[in-house]
Design an enzyme around this catalytic site. Structure first.
Site, mmCIF file in Angstrom:
data_model
loop_
_atom_site.group_PDB
_atom_site.id
_atom_site.type_symbol
_atom_site.label_atom_id
_atom_site.label_comp_id
_atom_site.label_asym_id
_atom_site.label_seq_id
_atom_site.Cartn_x
_atom_site.Cartn_y
_atom_site.Cartn_z
ATOM 1 N N GLU A 1 0.800 -1.130 -0.026
ATOM 2 C CA GLU A 1 -0.022 -0.083 0.117
ATOM 3 C C GLU A 1 0.831 1.122 -0.007
ATOM 4 O O GLU A 1 1.940 1.219 0.514
ATOM 5 C CB GLU A 1 -0.816 -0.015 1.280
ATOM 6 C CG GLU A 1 -1.836 -1.257 1.343
ATOM 7 C CD GLU A 1 -2.312 -1.335 2.883
ATOM 8 O OE1 GLU A 1 -2.634 -0.178 3.468
ATOM 9 O OE2 GLU A 1 -2.616 -2.330 3.246
ATOM 10 N N LYS B 1 2.366 4.597 1.436
ATOM 11 C CA LYS B 1 2.438 5.229 2.826
ATOM 12 C C LYS B 1 2.171 6.628 2.571
ATOM 13 O O LYS B 1 2.718 7.585 2.359
ATOM 14 C CB LYS B 1 3.741 4.910 3.263
ATOM 15 C CG LYS B 1 4.150 5.253 4.734
ATOM 16 C CD LYS B 1 5.308 4.961 5.141
ATOM 17 C CE LYS B 1 5.771 5.285 6.679
ATOM 18 N NZ LYS B 1 4.811 6.102 7.140
ATOM 19 N N ASP C 1 1.412 10.263 3.526
ATOM 20 C CA ASP C 1 2.053 11.085 4.525
ATOM 21 C C ASP C 1 1.054 12.191 5.072
ATOM 22 O O ASP C 1 0.897 13.204 4.907
ATOM 23 C CB ASP C 1 2.988 11.856 3.935
ATOM 24 C CG ASP C 1 4.030 12.383 4.787
ATOM 25 O OD1 ASP C 1 4.010 12.215 6.011
ATOM 26 O OD2 ASP C 1 5.112 13.273 4.260
ATOM 27 N N TYR D 1 -8.413 8.110 4.146
ATOM 28 C CA TYR D 1 -8.284 6.976 3.474
ATOM 29 C C TYR D 1 -8.049 5.791 4.511
ATOM 30 O O TYR D 1 -7.158 5.964 5.390
ATOM 31 C CB TYR D 1 -6.750 6.803 2.750
ATOM 32 C CG TYR D 1 -6.625 7.573 1.108
ATOM 33 C CD1 TYR D 1 -7.404 6.923 0.089
ATOM 34 C CD2 TYR D 1 -6.418 8.895 1.064
ATOM 35 C CE1 TYR D 1 -7.358 7.563 -0.972
ATOM 36 C CE2 TYR D 1 -6.639 9.652 0.026
ATOM 37 C CZ TYR D 1 -7.031 8.911 -1.070
ATOM 38 O OH TYR D 1 -7.094 9.406 -2.508
ATOM 39 N N LYS E 1 10.858 3.474 2.784
ATOM 40 C CA LYS E 1 10.779 5.010 2.885
ATOM 41 C C LYS E 1 11.524 5.350 1.754
ATOM 42 O O LYS E 1 12.585 4.808 1.486
ATOM 43 C CB LYS E 1 11.468 5.497 4.189
ATOM 44 C CG LYS E 1 10.864 5.112 5.356
ATOM 45 C CD LYS E 1 9.493 6.305 5.540
ATOM 46 C CE LYS E 1 10.193 7.398 6.412
ATOM 47 N NZ LYS E 1 9.427 7.929 7.469
ATOM 48 N N CYS F 1 10.609 48.805 -7.739
ATOM 49 C CA CYS F 1 10.142 47.480 -8.554
ATOM 50 C C CYS F 1 11.095 46.969 -9.735
ATOM 51 O O CYS F 1 11.206 47.897 -10.398
ATOM 52 C CB CYS F 1 8.652 47.590 -9.007
ATOM 53 S SG CYS F 1 8.166 46.259 -9.961
ATOM 54 N N CYS G 1 8.882 47.844 -12.982
ATOM 55 C CA CYS G 1 8.456 49.097 -13.385
ATOM 56 C C CYS G 1 9.076 50.250 -12.883
ATOM 57 O O CYS G 1 8.635 51.452 -13.131
ATOM 58 C CB CYS G 1 6.918 49.319 -13.369
ATOM 59 S SG CYS G 1 6.704 49.204 -11.657
ATOM 60 N N CYS H 1 4.951 46.273 -4.589
ATOM 61 C CA CYS H 1 5.078 47.478 -5.734
ATOM 62 C C CYS H 1 3.723 48.232 -5.616
ATOM 63 O O CYS H 1 2.934 47.667 -5.589
ATOM 64 C CB CYS H 1 5.467 46.964 -7.137
ATOM 65 S SG CYS H 1 5.256 48.062 -8.225
ATOM 66 N N CYS I 1 1.699 48.660 -12.892
ATOM 67 C CA CYS I 1 2.962 47.856 -13.027
ATOM 68 C C CYS I 1 2.539 46.695 -13.877
ATOM 69 O O CYS I 1 1.732 45.877 -13.669
ATOM 70 C CB CYS I 1 3.193 47.277 -11.715
ATOM 71 S SG CYS I 1 4.891 46.150 -11.651
HETATM 72 S S1 IVH Z 1 -0.317 0.573 8.717
HETATM 73 C C1 IVH Z 1 0.723 -1.439 12.570
HETATM 74 N N1 IVH Z 1 -0.631 1.531 6.329
HETATM 75 O O1 IVH Z 1 2.629 5.276 8.495
HETATM 76 C C2 IVH Z 1 0.065 -0.605 11.535
HETATM 77 N N2 IVH Z 1 0.201 2.767 8.068
HETATM 78 O O2 IVH Z 1 4.818 4.040 10.442
HETATM 79 C C3 IVH Z 1 0.330 0.617 11.289
HETATM 80 N N3 IVH Z 1 0.559 5.262 7.107
HETATM 81 O O3 IVH Z 1 1.438 5.439 11.786
HETATM 82 C C4 IVH Z 1 -0.182 1.536 10.111
HETATM 83 N N4 IVH Z 1 -0.081 4.816 5.266
HETATM 84 O O4 IVH Z 1 0.371 6.958 10.079
HETATM 85 C C5 IVH Z 1 -0.129 1.699 7.478
HETATM 86 N N5 IVH Z 1 -1.184 2.282 4.213
HETATM 87 C C6 IVH Z 1 -0.686 2.650 5.501
HETATM 88 C C7 IVH Z 1 -0.180 3.898 5.837
HETATM 89 C C8 IVH Z 1 0.293 3.901 6.947
HETATM 90 C C9 IVH Z 1 0.595 5.756 6.008
HETATM 91 C C10 IVH Z 1 1.318 5.564 8.182
HETATM 92 C C11 IVH Z 1 0.484 5.778 9.600
HETATM 93 C C12 IVH Z 1 1.465 5.010 10.694
HETATM 94 C C13 IVH Z 1 2.747 5.277 10.111
HETATM 95 C C14 IVH Z 1 3.823 3.825 10.453
#
Ligand code: IVH
Length: 688
Positions: free
Chosen positions: A116, A118, A120, A236, A326, A421, A424, A439, A444
């Site tokens: 999945e 990750k 942010d 999500y 990461k 400026c 102008c 300005c 301008c």
């Molecule tokens: S699973 C034990 N799935 O990443 C299960 N986390 O470092 C933990 N995060 O605190 C969560 N996308 O805030 C999971 N598809 C995803 C995620 C996700 C973002 C974040 C979440 C978690 C951190 C883990």
């Protein structure tokens, strides 16, 4: 219950169902079936119905997303089971090491993984409880906090359109879900909203948020749900718990079930049958990262078979059944060759670092914004310094710090904001208390250029093809001196421009023609009035219904009256009101508006229908009402044509007092203003 009221209730519920369906199409599936205007019509119909018959309002009505009162603080709540964090892998080797451990502990090589994105943002737990009619209702949202205890942010999270307030019985059945369950997932702020929010904050002289995650966290933790609602956050889902345990034998099934139940689940996911396939997904996603409308910082890989989870156990406080791969931060180190100054639509001067070109995450970066003089001072930046530059999403690259050391000698050039400026030679000023230099020359050309680009851009007057290149040429040839001149361009004039063929000239003329049909709010937005963004323009158009009425109020000789009336518009406060007045009192702007009128743009719109039961009456709300929040009561009064003010005066028609009403109630008694309780207010709201 009388037959008539049964009928009303049926109508309200039918509308609610319809709205929920379209909200799901729009906010969860990103696949709307009806236009925004049609959707608004449904919501307005329901609002009107509910305003006339407040007894019909249910807490899960789509109109009730915003409604919580500002709070004193957040209540701490314990999680049903700890919200864990994950261990990280920073390269392919670390990922493979993790997988090997999983294989070893499971004594098999046949393991499926779910990959999945990750996301942010910030993680959040949503609780659903049984409702009448076999449905589930959203009852509680808790931030991650320290993992075992978080904060109750329910009122704010209710405003997120991708969070279902109810899950219908049929959807529960299809998903195989009981009525009580918990969903965990990520709240995030789309990059576009983040950019817009920072622009607004900058205009207001507030500090910018460093990234969308901090901005989302800030928006979730504000004490005023209204503000959260404005931030367009998304949710999500990625985790499903029933009776405190993971749901289903497989994580992939849980994700599918969440989707079936109506939650937004990220479509970029995959079941991988080997770690090679996981690696393939990671590489593909990293390429895709650039095109996503939100930030991701890696890939989460989970063992699909949840029965294995318990056996795999933990390392410290992170589970072994998942890992967060990461992505490398997209930063680079380079030298600042110069600091240039750009002039924006409002005349704002923005310092920009001209960099020795450096590749960062697949593109070459040679410019980075420095925002304003304060930022340059904060960084302690000199021309010639080496700096670390970061690029994220479609955000403009930014300088995050000055790098010092043997190989990175300090620069020597001190940057000074020019006093004239750069475009102008007009006067540059920095107003008391503002971070920006501006300005002040209204003519301008840099302002004109940016005004034209704003006017023609998508979401405003939407004139496709009128980008930098065309605007520059039109200005050079003196063909446009203000935005209204766009409407008198002829084909011959366009054909006289470089690289302009018959077909493109015609396309542009067609686009210009089509823009005349866009609604009033776009025209208001297109004027580029300070602090008037897309939303405010929409509220102004709905409130006044025509450009003329807006101008009439904004230019009223009685300044106090004018400002007060402008502030009757939703979300318009003293700052926006003053800006509107300033804009329309300038004769040059009025002339421009007239020119646009003659060009045939839309100057009238649909006035949002308001009742008249309370027309001409001013209310002051005080204390806590039993059945409605202050915002709800305010909206109901306004929908019935009344006004709500913050302070009691002789002009106040009624003071509505709830529990623990304070000084406003005393004031009302002192001035002899009639005091109503909640029931009396509701009686007034009932149509006679
Ligand atoms: S699973 C034990 N799935 O990443 C299960 N986390 O470092 C933990 N995060 O605190 C969560 N996308 O805030 C999971 N598809 C995803 C995620 C996700 C973002 C974040 C979440 C978690 C951190 C883990």
């Amino acid at each position: 219950m009388s037959k008539a009221s049964q009928e009303l209730e049926r109508r309200a519920e039918a509308l609610r169902e319809k709205i929920r369906y379209h909200e799901h199409r729009y906010f969860v599936l990103d696949d709307p079936e009806i236009s925004d205007a049609e959707y608004d019509r449904l919501v307005n119909e329901l609002k009107a119905l509910e305003a006339a018959h407040p007894g019909l309002i249910t807490p899960d009505s789509p109109t009730q997303r915003v409604g919580g009162q500002p709070r004193e603080g957040f209540v701490k709540v314990q999680h049903s089971s700890p919200m864990l964090s994950l261990d990280n892998a920073y390269n392919e080797q670390e990922l493979r090491d993790w997988a090997r451990r999983v294989y070893e502990l499971s004594s098999t090589e046949k393991i499926d993984f779910v990959c999945e994105l990750k996301l942010d943002g910030l993680s959040m737990a949503l609780h659903y409880k049984p409702d009448t009619g076999g449905r589930s209702k959203f009852v509680l949202a808790i931030t991650r906090g320290d993992g075992s205890t978080g904060e109750d942010v329910t009122a704010n999270v209710r405003t997120l359109r991708s969070v279902p307030l109810t899950v219908p019985a049929a959807a529960l059945k299809k998903a195989g879900l009981p009525q009580e369950f918990e969903v965990r997932g990520e709240v995030l702020m789309p990059t576009k909203s983040f950019v817009r929010m920072n622009e607004e904050r900058e205009k207001d002289g507030l500090a910018r948020f460093a990234n969308p995650r901090n901005a989302a966290a800030g928006a979730v933790r504000v004490l005023e749900p209204n503000i959260t609602a404005q931030r367009r956050l998304d949710f999500y889902a990625y985790f499903l718990l029933t009776e405190g345990r993971v749901f289903r034998a497989e994580q992939s099934e849980a994700l599918d079930a969440l989707e079936t139940a109506g939650f937004k689940v990220n479509p970029n996911r995959k079941i991988a049958h080997s770690i090679d396939q996981v690696w393939e997904f990671i590489q593909k996603s990293e390429e895709k990262r650039e095109t996503l409308p939100y930030e991701i910082d890696g890939i989460v890989v989970k063992v699909n078979d949840t029965a294995r989870w318990q056996r795999l156990g933990f390392t410290g406080k992170a589970p072994r059944w998942a890992i967060a791969y990461k992505f490398a931060a997209r930063t680079g180190i380079t030298r600042v060759e110069d600091i240039l100054v750009q002039v924006g639509r409002t005349g704002k001067l923005t310092p920009v670092a001209a960099l020795a070109p450096v590749p960062i995450g697949g593109t070459t970066v040679s410019r980075a914004t420095l925002h304003n003089m304060d930022e340059i001072e904060r960084l302690g930046l000199l021309i010639g310094d080496w700096v670390e530059v970061e690029r994220s999403g479609d955000v403009i690259p930014k300088v995050i710090r000055v790098v010092e050391g043997k190989d990175h000698p300090r620069g020597t050039g001190k940057f000074k904001m020019p006093s004239t400026c750069p475009v102008c030679k007009g006067h540059v000023v920095r107003a008391e208390g503002e971070v920006d230099h501006r300005c002040v020359n209204v003519n301008c050309p840099a302002k004109l250029r940016e005004s034209l680009l704003h006017f023609a851009s998508r979401g405003v007057l939407n004139i496709e093809g009128m980008g930098d290149a065309l605007v520059d040429q039109l200005m050079e040839k003196g063909l446009v001196k203000d935005v209204a001149d766009i409407y008198s361009l002829t084909k011959d004039q366009l054909l006289s421009l470089e690289r302009m063929g018959d077909k493109s000239a015609q396309n542009i003329l067609d686009e210009i023609e089509a823009s005349k049909k866009l609604p009033l709010e776009r025209v208001i937005y297109g004027l580029g009035i300070r602090f008037v963004g897309e939303r405010t323009a929409e509220f102004l158009a709905q409130h006044f219904g025509s450009m003329d009425d807006l101008i009439k109020v904004a230019t009223d000789d009685d300044e106090a009256k004018s400002l007060e009336e402008l502030q009757q518009v939703e979300e318009v406060g003293p700052r926006i009101a003053a800006s509107l007045r300033e804009f329309f009192l300038e004769p040059r702007n009025v002339a421009l508006v007239d020119k646009l009128r003659r060009a045939g743009l839309r100057f009238t719109g649909e006035k949002k229908v308001r009742g008249t039961a309370l027309a001409g009456m001013t209310f002051v709300l005080t204390g806590t009402l039993e059945h409605y929040s202050r915002d709800e009561a305010k909206r109901m009064i306004e929908d019935a044509g009344g006004k709500v003010s913050g302070s009691v005066s002789k002009k106040t028609s009624y003071v509505v007092a709830g529990e623990e009403a304070g000084s406003k109630l005393d004031k009302a008694r002192e001035l002899g203003v009639t005091v109503l309780d909640e029931t009396q207010l509701m009686n007034l709201l009932k149509p006679s």
